[in-house]
Design a protein around this motif. Structure first.
Motif, PDB file in Angstrom:
ATOM      1  N   HIS A 110      68.450  82.227  71.708  1.00 14.86           N
ATOM      2  CA  HIS A 110      67.268  83.054  71.542  1.00 14.86           C
ATOM      3  C   HIS A 110      67.094  83.379  70.062  1.00 14.86           C
ATOM      4  O   HIS A 110      68.031  83.221  69.260  1.00 14.86           O
ATOM      5  N   LEU A 111      65.917  83.822  69.722  1.00 13.74           N
ATOM      6  CA  LEU A 111      65.636  84.232  68.350  1.00 13.74           C
ATOM      7  C   LEU A 111      64.678  85.413  68.388  1.00 13.74           C
ATOM      8  O   LEU A 111      63.656  85.371  69.081  1.00 13.74           O
ATOM      9  N   LEU A 112      65.017  86.470  67.673  1.00 18.77           N
ATOM     10  CA  LEU A 112      64.136  87.624  67.509  1.00 18.77           C
ATOM     11  C   LEU A 112      64.271  88.086  66.068  1.00 18.77           C
ATOM     12  O   LEU A 112      65.286  88.663  65.676  1.00 18.77           O
ATOM     13  N   ARG A 113      63.257  87.791  65.265  1.00 14.95           N
ATOM     14  CA  ARG A 113      63.284  88.157  63.848  1.00 14.95           C
ATOM     15  C   ARG A 113      61.900  88.631  63.419  1.00 14.95           C
ATOM     16  O   ARG A 113      60.877  88.175  63.951  1.00 14.95           O
ATOM     17  N   PHE A 114      61.897  89.508  62.430  1.00 10.03           N
ATOM     18  CA  PHE A 114      60.649  90.003  61.856  1.00 10.03           C
ATOM     19  C   PHE A 114      60.500  89.459  60.439  1.00 10.03           C
ATOM     20  O   PHE A 114      61.450  89.486  59.650  1.00 10.03           O
ATOM     21  N   GLY A 115      59.311  88.960  60.143  1.00  6.44           N
ATOM     22  CA  GLY A 115      59.061  88.372  58.828  1.00  6.44           C
ATOM     23  C   GLY A 115      58.172  89.206  57.930  1.00  6.44           C
ATOM     24  O   GLY A 115      58.059  88.935  56.732  1.00  6.44           O
ATOM     25  N   ARG A 116      57.531  90.238  58.497  1.00  7.29           N
ATOM     26  CA  ARG A 116      56.634  91.066  57.687  1.00  7.29           C
ATOM     27  C   ARG A 116      56.790  92.531  58.084  1.00  7.29           C
ATOM     28  O   ARG A 116      56.832  92.859  59.259  1.00  7.29           O
ATOM     29  N   MET A 117      56.874  93.394  57.046  1.00  5.41           N
ATOM     30  CA  MET A 117      56.929  94.839  57.266  1.00  5.41           C
ATOM     31  C   MET A 117      56.155  95.500  56.136  1.00  5.41           C
ATOM     32  O   MET A 117      56.405  95.240  54.953  1.00  5.41           O
ATOM     33  N   GLU A 118      55.207  96.341  56.493  1.00  6.54           N
ATOM     34  CA  GLU A 118      54.372  97.026  55.500  1.00  6.54           C
ATOM     35  C   GLU A 118      54.346  98.512  55.836  1.00  6.54           C
ATOM     36  O   GLU A 118      54.151  98.895  57.002  1.00  6.54           O
ATOM     37  N   SER A 119      54.546  99.348  54.827  1.00  3.18           N
ATOM     38  CA  SER A 119      54.633 100.779  55.107  1.00  3.18           C
ATOM     39  C   SER A 119      54.194 101.585  53.898  1.00  3.18           C
ATOM     40  O   SER A 119      54.471 101.215  52.748  1.00  3.18           O
ATOM     41  N   GLY A 120      53.526 102.711  54.164  1.00  2.00           N
ATOM     42  CA  GLY A 120      53.194 103.671  53.125  1.00  2.00           C
ATOM     43  C   GLY A 120      52.145 103.213  52.147  1.00  2.00           C
ATOM     44  O   GLY A 120      51.583 102.113  52.239  1.00  2.00           O
ATOM     45  N   THR A 121      51.867 104.081  51.168  1.00  8.86           N
ATOM     46  CA  THR A 121      50.842 103.795  50.154  1.00  8.86           C
ATOM     47  C   THR A 121      51.361 103.989  48.733  1.00  8.86           C
ATOM     48  O   THR A 121      51.089 103.177  47.857  1.00  8.86           O
ATOM     49  N   VAL A 122      52.108 105.059  48.499  1.00  7.58           N
ATOM     50  CA  VAL A 122      52.647 105.330  47.152  1.00  7.58           C
ATOM     51  C   VAL A 122      54.082 105.797  47.278  1.00  7.58           C
ATOM     52  O   VAL A 122      54.529 106.228  48.339  1.00  7.58           O
ATOM     53  N   ARG A 123      54.802 105.785  46.157  1.00 11.70           N
ATOM     54  CA  ARG A 123      56.236 106.045  46.176  1.00 11.70           C
ATOM     55  C   ARG A 123      56.611 107.495  46.469  1.00 11.70           C
ATOM     56  O   ARG A 123      57.715 107.770  46.934  1.00 11.70           O
ATOM     57  N   ASN A 124      55.706 108.420  46.178  1.00 12.90           N
ATOM     58  CA  ASN A 124      56.088 109.824  46.296  1.00 12.90           C
ATOM     59  C   ASN A 124      55.426 110.546  47.469  1.00 12.90           C
ATOM     60  O   ASN A 124      55.243 111.763  47.445  1.00 12.90           O
ATOM     61  N   VAL A 125      55.038 109.773  48.499  1.00  8.73           N
ATOM     62  CA  VAL A 125      54.478 110.353  49.709  1.00  8.73           C
ATOM     63  C   VAL A 125      55.200 109.734  50.907  1.00  8.73           C
ATOM     64  O   VAL A 125      55.348 108.506  50.987  1.00  8.73           O
ATOM     65  N   VAL A 126      55.658 110.595  51.810  1.00 10.94           N
ATOM     66  CA  VAL A 126      56.281 110.099  53.035  1.00 10.94           C
ATOM     67  C   VAL A 126      55.292 109.202  53.785  1.00 10.94           C
ATOM     68  O   VAL A 126      54.131 109.560  53.982  1.00 10.94           O
ATOM     69  N   SER A 127      55.752 108.035  54.170  1.00 10.04           N
ATOM     70  CA  SER A 127      54.871 107.065  54.828  1.00 10.04           C
ATOM     71  C   SER A 127      54.389 107.580  56.175  1.00 10.04           C
ATOM     72  O   SER A 127      55.187 108.075  56.981  1.00 10.04           O
ATOM     73  N   ASP A 128      53.078 107.439  56.397  1.00  7.91           N
ATOM     74  CA  ASP A 128      52.526 107.826  57.702  1.00  7.91           C
ATOM     75  C   ASP A 128      52.251 106.622  58.589  1.00  7.91           C
ATOM     76  O   ASP A 128      51.719 106.772  59.692  1.00  7.91           O
ATOM     77  N   THR A 149      53.715 102.355  59.546  1.00 12.30           N
ATOM     78  CA  THR A 149      54.483 101.134  59.322  1.00 12.30           C
ATOM     79  C   THR A 149      53.961 100.071  60.283  1.00 12.30           C
ATOM     80  O   THR A 149      53.733 100.348  61.462  1.00 12.30           O
ATOM     81  N   VAL A 150      53.777  98.873  59.766  1.00 15.62           N
ATOM     82  CA  VAL A 150      53.366  97.737  60.580  1.00 15.62           C
ATOM     83  C   VAL A 150      54.418  96.654  60.425  1.00 15.62           C
ATOM     84  O   VAL A 150      54.825  96.318  59.309  1.00 15.62           O
ATOM     85  N   MET A 151      54.877  96.109  61.540  1.00 20.37           N
ATOM     86  CA  MET A 151      55.883  95.057  61.529  1.00 20.37           C
ATOM     87  C   MET A 151      55.399  93.879  62.368  1.00 20.37           C
ATOM     88  O   MET A 151      54.792  94.086  63.420  1.00 20.37           O
ATOM     89  N   GLU A 152      55.664  92.669  61.895  1.00 17.60           N
ATOM     90  CA  GLU A 152      55.262  91.460  62.616  1.00 17.60           C
ATOM     91  C   GLU A 152      56.453  90.519  62.712  1.00 17.60           C
ATOM     92  O   GLU A 152      57.104  90.225  61.704  1.00 17.60           O
ATOM     93  N   GLY A 153      56.730  90.067  63.922  1.00 15.19           N
ATOM     94  CA  GLY A 153      57.864  89.185  64.132  1.00 15.19           C
ATOM     95  C   GLY A 153      57.613  88.168  65.222  1.00 15.19           C
ATOM     96  O   GLY A 153      56.504  88.080  65.776  1.00 15.19           O
ATOM     97  N   SER A 154      58.645  87.400  65.533  1.00 12.45           N
ATOM     98  CA  SER A 154      58.535  86.351  66.543  1.00 12.45           C
ATOM     99  C   SER A 154      59.745  86.391  67.460  1.00 12.45           C
ATOM    100  O   SER A 154      60.871  86.663  67.020  1.00 12.45           O
ATOM    101  N   LEU A 155      59.484  86.088  68.719  1.00 17.60           N
ATOM    102  CA  LEU A 155      60.524  86.011  69.739  1.00 17.60           C
ATOM    103  C   LEU A 155      60.493  84.610  70.326  1.00 17.60           C
ATOM    104  O   LEU A 155      59.425  84.111  70.684  1.00 17.60           O
ATOM    105  N   ARG A 156      61.652  83.968  70.424  1.00 16.03           N
ATOM    106  CA  ARG A 156      61.765  82.647  71.042  1.00 16.03           C
ATOM    107  C   ARG A 156      62.928  82.672  72.031  1.00 16.03           C
ATOM    108  O   ARG A 156      64.042  83.069  71.663  1.00 16.03           O
ATOM    109  N   VAL A 157      62.660  82.246  73.258  1.00 11.77           N
ATOM    110  CA  VAL A 157      63.684  82.220  74.307  1.00 11.77           C
ATOM    111  C   VAL A 157      63.468  80.967  75.162  1.00 11.77           C
ATOM    112  O   VAL A 157      62.442  80.288  75.043  1.00 11.77           O
ATOM    113  N   PHE A 158      64.426  80.701  76.065  1.00  9.62           N
ATOM    114  CA  PHE A 158      64.348  79.495  76.887  1.00  9.62           C
ATOM    115  C   PHE A 158      64.247  79.786  78.379  1.00  9.62           C
ATOM    116  O   PHE A 158      64.304  78.861  79.186  1.00  9.62           O
TER     117      PHE A 158
END
Length: 368
Positions: free
Chosen positions: A221-239, A241-250
């Motif tokens: 099997h394979l479960l991995r994420f290739g993209r993660m995007e979060s926040g806007t600037v360095r001094n503000v807690v992120s409101d 997060t977007v993550m994109e990945g792929s799952l492969r199984v048999f």
């Protein structure tokens, strides 16, 4: 010398089209098939099927995919793509050419065969799975298809050789999208925020640990994420997060297990962090699982011409699997040798392998 199957391939290579919009490709395929006395159907958008009726109770089907990729061809050759930004970078021009050549040769076989023959020319393998719409059209049942075969050109395998394996050959694919919503705050008052960036990192850590630790090592099997995007600037807690990945199984059992565990991890982190988790796993294609009885027949009946048996399945996906949910089927790899990878802008192969593929198709006609 340029053979007929080679001419077919070069014509198709120059007119790559995408998805289900294949007017030039379909016109060419139809022009080759119409003089052959077969019955032609268009069972779904962008599809064409040719039925060679030998008056038998059962039918063997062969499938070729026709669509190309949105890739600009980088290799110069006399028959390069005439469509800007489109290319047969996955070998579908070769697949279609082989089936057209088989159609030409069927006249000499049909009277001696135990089965009728259905040739399926399919769109949208690279996009939304054109195989499924063909299956839903009912043409397999109408033509009494009892078995189906297909090929894919495969870089890295010895040139002109055929390979397969019983059971799982290619994976079920699913795209995994995760959206995490928190609450922003200045980092000097971080305790007033709800940190979607931390939640995303913890989700990733737990999901990877689960995928590696909760399934047996012998269950590929394979479960991995290739993209993660979060926040806007360095001094503000992120409101967010977007993550994109792929799952492969048999197997569907493994898919449902991993889907449930991903959802459970998201729910746990919702309670622990205060973030909202939205998870989506795409439906994807089923796994390609070859009929073990047919593979055994191949190895026992074809002798020296039997395909090689691969030790491990591939993590790539293929919509040929939809046909296998309806009738027993075998998907094979046709070795392309040491060539660029599939989907590369300079993908090419020695066209002599197409003749070997057609010769193997002819042998399949007589498989008991």
């Amino acid at each position: 010398m340029e053979t007929r199957v080679c001419r077919y391939r070069r014509t198709l290579h120059q007119i790559p089209e995408l998805g289900r919009e294949l007017p030039e490709t379909l016109a060419f395929v139809r022009s080759v098939l119409e003089p052959l006395g077969c019955r032609l159907w268009e069972p779904a958008e962008g599809a064409l099927c040719a039925f060679f009726d030998g008056g038998k109770e059962e039918t063997v089907a062969f499938r070729a995919d026709m669509d190309a990729l949105p890739v600009e061809e980088s290799r110069d050759c006399p028959f390069r793509s005439a469509h800007h930004g489109r290319m047969h970078a996955c070998g579908h021009d070769g697949h279609t050419a082989m089936l057209l050549e088989l159609a030409q040769r069927l006249k000499g076989h049909l009277g001696r065969l135990e089965r009728n023959v259905l040739l399926i020319f399919q769109p949208a393998e690279e996009t939304d799975g054109g195989a499924e719409s063909i299956c839903e059209s009912g043409i397999l049942e109408r033509c009494r298809v009892s078995r189906i075969f297909g090929f894919h050109l495969w870089p890295g395998l010895p040139e002109g050789t055929v390979w397969t394996r019983p059971g799982p050959l290619m994976a079920k694919n699913s795209e995994v999208d995760v959206t995490i919503t928190g609450r922003g705050a200045h980092i000097t008052k971080y305790h007033e925020g709800v940190d979607a960036l931390w939640a995303g990192g913890e989700f990733l850590r737990r999901v990877y640990a689960m995928a590696e630790g909760e399934l047996p090592a012998e269950e590929p099997h394979l479960l991995r994420f290739g993209r993660m995007e979060s926040g806007t600037v360095r001094n503000v807690v992120s409101d967010h997060t977007v993550m994109e990945g792929s799952l492969r199984v048999f197997s569907m059992e493994t898919f449902h297990f991993l889907q449930r565990r991903i959802e459970e991890i998201g729910a746990d982190l919702e309670r622990e962090t205060g973030c909202d988790f939205t998870l989506h796993l795409s439906r994807g294609f089923p796994p390609v699982r070859n009929d073990e009885g047919l593979v055994r027949a191949l190895t026992e009946q074809l002798g020296e011409d039997a395909p090689g048996l691969l030790e491990h399945p591939e993590l790539t996906a293929e919509d040929f699997s939809f046909y296998q949910t309806r009738v027993p089927g075998v998907f094979c790899f046709l070795g392309a040798g040491d060539v660029p990878p599939l989907h590369a802008s300079d993908f090419h192969f020695d066209e002599s392998v197409l003749e070997k593929g057609v010769a193997f198709y002819e042998k399949l006609l007589y498989l008991r």
